[in-house]
Design a protein around this motif. Sequence first.
Motif: not given
Length: 287
Positions: A71-78
């Motif tokens: 996945v590219g451009g991940v906004g949040k890594f929860i």
Amino acid sequence: MKLLRYGAPSAEKPGLLDHTGRVRDLSGVVADIGGDTLRPDALKALRDLDPASLPLVEGVPQQDLRLGPCVGGVGKFICIGLNYADHAEEARMPIPPEPIIFNKWTSAICGPNDPIQIPRDSVRTDWEVELGVVIGKPGIYIDEADAMDHVAGFCVINDVSEREFQLDRAGTWDKGKGCDTFGPTGPWLVTPDEVSDVDNLAMWLDVDGKRMQSGSTSTLIFKVPHLIAYCSRFMSLQPGDIISTGTPPGVGMGQKPPRYLKGGEVVTLGIAGLGEQASRVLPSAQA
């Protein structure tokens, strides 16, 4: 459908894995595997493509063709902590009454075969095989009954952790979770139609060929729909956000005596139907 990103770091191109295990180039169709490409209508359009009509990429994935994070451009890594009862037991921590949420910084994300770099001053770098859930349909205050409609796909994650930074350095868990290279992600994003039972996926992790973790998503305390609904109470979930759902027992901290990564090891891990990772561990580069 198995979606992926291939090529040099920071210059990955979108692709998909065909039925022969070869990569087909999607760069003429979408800009990246991330963001709006993961919305339900966009995924349907990709699913309707004939893979044979797409350019064949030279090389064998994870051999002579590098794969980047899926996945590219991940906004949040929860991330979710202590989400397997037997892991909570080995960590000598009580089973939580509701999900524990922490974050990995997105700068931790790397490819499934990229090296893991032990950070400066580390003394207890550890491993954790985890199921990753990637959001496709955005939402907030999501009903648990509708939660799976928001999933673009699933992937393998190694939640690499520095335990001293995490537990003994006067701060939240985030401090030991987000070092660079602490988030190998992939090899591919597997769409839900190819995952027959997300609640019963075998998962494993080896260090230098020795089996350290062996578990199943069947023993998750809080299942995927509950985690999506729960997280959405505290933040909106956007396409490309990742939720890493916790790890089964067998982490280095739980060994007797504890065992941690020093550098030179090869960590291999996988989840049934979602692929495998293999990362060489690089020793800390001290000042």
